[in-house]
Design a protein around this motif. Structure first.
Motif, PDB file in Angstrom:
ATOM      1  N   ARG A 143     -44.330  52.188  18.404  1.00  0.00           N
ATOM      2  CA  ARG A 143     -44.202  50.666  18.208  1.00  0.00           C
ATOM      3  C   ARG A 143     -45.125  50.039  17.487  1.00  0.00           C
ATOM      4  O   ARG A 143     -46.410  50.447  17.490  1.00  0.00           O
ATOM      5  N   SER A 156     -50.502  45.821  14.667  1.00  0.00           N
ATOM      6  CA  SER A 156     -50.899  46.616  16.032  1.00  0.00           C
ATOM      7  C   SER A 156     -49.905  48.050  15.998  1.00  0.00           C
ATOM      8  O   SER A 156     -48.826  47.649  15.752  1.00  0.00           O
ATOM      9  N   VAL A 181     -49.536  42.714  20.577  1.00  0.00           N
ATOM     10  CA  VAL A 181     -48.658  43.413  21.364  1.00  0.00           C
ATOM     11  C   VAL A 181     -47.468  44.229  20.516  1.00  0.00           C
ATOM     12  O   VAL A 181     -46.566  43.344  19.954  1.00  0.00           O
ATOM     13  N   PRO A 182     -47.451  45.465  20.371  1.00  0.00           N
ATOM     14  CA  PRO A 182     -46.538  46.104  19.560  1.00  0.00           C
ATOM     15  C   PRO A 182     -45.171  46.173  20.152  1.00  0.00           C
ATOM     16  O   PRO A 182     -44.756  46.409  21.382  1.00  0.00           O
ATOM     17  N   ASN A 183     -44.245  45.307  19.367  1.00  0.00           N
ATOM     18  CA  ASN A 183     -43.027  44.943  20.144  1.00  0.00           C
ATOM     19  C   ASN A 183     -41.648  45.259  19.275  1.00  0.00           C
ATOM     20  O   ASN A 183     -40.595  45.045  19.495  1.00  0.00           O
ATOM     21  N   GLN A 184     -42.121  46.175  18.379  1.00  0.00           N
ATOM     22  CA  GLN A 184     -40.888  46.807  17.433  1.00  0.00           C
ATOM     23  C   GLN A 184     -41.030  48.224  17.487  1.00  0.00           C
ATOM     24  O   GLN A 184     -42.348  48.956  17.251  1.00  0.00           O
ATOM     25  N   ASN A 203     -55.495  47.951  16.214  1.00  0.00           N
ATOM     26  CA  ASN A 203     -54.962  46.887  15.529  1.00  0.00           C
ATOM     27  C   ASN A 203     -55.951  47.038  14.017  1.00  0.00           C
ATOM     28  O   ASN A 203     -56.828  47.538  14.128  1.00  0.00           O
ATOM     29  N   THR A 246     -49.377  40.441  15.827  1.00  0.00           N
ATOM     30  CA  THR A 246     -49.464  40.075  17.285  1.00  0.00           C
ATOM     31  C   THR A 246     -50.328  41.695  17.801  1.00  0.00           C
ATOM     32  O   THR A 246     -50.209  42.615  17.171  1.00  0.00           O
ATOM     33  N   GLY A 267     -46.656  45.828  16.164  1.00  0.00           N
ATOM     34  CA  GLY A 267     -46.329  44.706  16.109  1.00  0.00           C
ATOM     35  C   GLY A 267     -47.131  43.748  14.845  1.00  0.00           C
ATOM     36  O   GLY A 267     -48.236  44.278  14.494  1.00  0.00           O
TER      37      GLY A 267
END
Length: 493
Positions: free
Chosen positions: A432, A475, A439-442, A490, A437, A434
């Motif tokens: 994942r 990130s 917060v890795p969200n992909q 990061n 950000t 990001g």
């Protein structure tokens, strides 16, 4: 300024040492300085460093050391404590230095961080050099004082303390760099070069000490072991414990002591140097008899490369020769010898590794070795599971190269490359990222592992992704095959 409590400890410690060690000039004695830092002001606090130092203090006292103890040292306090220790160390002494706290490496130099170290960012590395204490300087000071033997233990390989202090965090793993000590010096790190060390195995771990210190103190108390054997046994203990917690931590040691230094001689056959009362001297003893049980079994590390498998054996005791075979029957093969001399045996060092083809099936490797007395030890069975070993070796490589997981580039537009991660993807279940950000969200799609050629990236696989021109940071977080998560890394453009 040093706190009143530490001043009192130092004063009382110096007074006691001055009285207890009033021996004839140049009499050999054992002295130690033990420091534990928890209460960092500008970087993340630690939970167990002070406990580690207290535990080590008790262990060293049991071994006859007169111990100077200090905790939560600022830079000024650290300097005063070191000065007090300088005054205690005399020519011919055995000196022991233990530090538990944050450590950091810059360009191959290791620094021990006091509690008031600044929260530095990129481009401010000099603030660390000015505000911290160089580990190599501790060694040189003991050498200058004429210590016959110096033992240094650094439980300071924890995560990068500067990683979360700002938007431009100082890069680095937090692990320490390899060290080349001079003759008469033995150094052990709580983790391998560039590795990070665990304070605890999990959130429910009740032990008051770090994973390294709890093991090292236990081995230190075993009678008849020399320093190398203590280090090897600690390596094995820590590696087994952290592997069970889905982490990889292998303490590293650097030995430049000629002969075997035994801190706690076995009662039978002890050959101690005569000393004044209450003064414990360096003891040179032969290696203890090797018992053919699982406690002396070699441990193995597996590494996959383009040509096949490299398997390295770690044996706690000196060996004159090593041999092996696959399975329960057949002839044993000698591993041969390296071009180096083993300082413990003064003979050519046996090659500690073997090679297997990349299609080698799962099997049991039988390993045996000849001990210094000429006796054959083993064979010891070592399980070789290619699938599990491939996953473990790729995870180890990912941990070692975590600062290179992502790279930025692109001509027609900004790109972020993750080819480093793809090269070791056999250890990964999911990746994942990001964009701008923490917060890795992909989820990033990665090709499946190819056991026949695990490090090769398929031609049709994307090893990069486009990012907006305004992107300032990316990130990344990995989910490993066992379901555990990496730390979030990061990267800034």
């Amino acid at each position: 300024m040093i706190t009143l409590r530490i001043r009192t400890l130092l004063f009382l410690g110096l007074a006691a040492l001055t009285t207890a060690l009033a021996a004839p000039a140049h009499a050999e004695k054992r002295v130690a300085l033990v420091i534990g830092n928890n209460d960092y002001r500008n970087v993340p606090r630690l939970q167990k460093a002070v406990n580690d130092a207290r535990t080590m203090t008790d262990a060293l006292k049991q071994l006859g050391f007169k111990v100077l103890f200090a905790e939560n040292q600022t830079r000024a306090a650290f300097s005063e404590t070191m000065l007090a220790f300088d005054k205690i160390v005399e020519p011919g002494d055995t000196a022991f230095f233990f530090f538990a706290g944050h450590g950091f490496e810059i360009n191959g130099q290791n620094y021990l961080l006091p509690t008031d170290i600044a929260a530095v960012t990129q481009g401010q590395e000099e603030l660390i050099r000015d505000g911290a204490f160089a580990a190599e300087r501790v060694i040189s000071r003991l050498q200058e004082r004429g210590a016959r033997t110096s033992i240094l233990v650094f439980d300071a390989c924890r995560n990068n303390p500067f990683e979360a202090t700002g938007t431009r965090a100082l890069g680095g793993s937090g692990g320490l760099a390899p060290i080349s000590p001079p003759e008469g010096v033995f150094v052990i790190f709580s983790a391998g070069a560039k590795q990070t060390a665990l304070d605890r195995l999990n959130d429910n771990d009740p032990n008051p000490n770090s994973v390294f210190t709890r093991s090292f103190v236990r081995e230190l108390a075993q009678p008849g072991l020399n320093l190398v054997q203590i280090a090897k046994r600690t390596q094995s203990d820590v590696r087994q414990m952290t592997s069970a917690a889905s982490r990889m931590q292998t303490p590293a040691y650097y030995d430049q002591i000629v002969g075997d230094l035994v801190l706690k001689p076995a009662k039978d056959g002890e050959r101690a140097i005569a000393v004044e009362p209450q003064v414990v001297a360096l003891t040179i003893a032969p290696p203890p008899p090797i018992i053919n049980d699982s406690g002396n079994a070699p441990i193995a590390s597996f590494m996959r490369h383009n040509g096949g498998w490299s398997i390295a054996f770690s044996i706690a005791d000196p060996a004159l020769a090593i041999s092996w075979r696959l399975g329960e029957s057949g002839e044993f093969k000698e591993t041969g010898f390296t071009d180096a001399l083993d300082p413990r045996t003064r003979r050519r060092m046996p090659n500690p590794s073997i090679e297997l083809p990349n299609d080698a099936p799962a099997a049991t490797i039988q390993v045996r070795y000849v001990d210094p007395t000429g006796q054959m030890q083993g064979p010891f069975p070592i399980k070789f599971d290619p699938e599990a070993a491939l996953i473990a070796s790729h995870r180890k490589l990912l941990d070692m190269t975590s600062n290179s997981w992502l790279a930025f580039g692109g001509y027609s537009g900004p790109l972020v490359y993750y080819s480093q991660i793809l090269s070791y993807r056999c250890a990964i279940r999911e990746m994942r990222v990001g964009i701008d950000t923490t917060v890795p969200n992909q989820v990033v799609k990665i090709p499946p592992c190819n056991p026949k050629d695990p490090s090769a990236i398929p031609e049709n696989a994307a090893s990069y992704m486009k990012i907006p021109a305004t992107t300032r940071s990316v990130s990344v977080e990995l989910t490993y095959q066992d379901g555990s998560l990496s730390e979030i890394k990061n990267f800034r453009r």
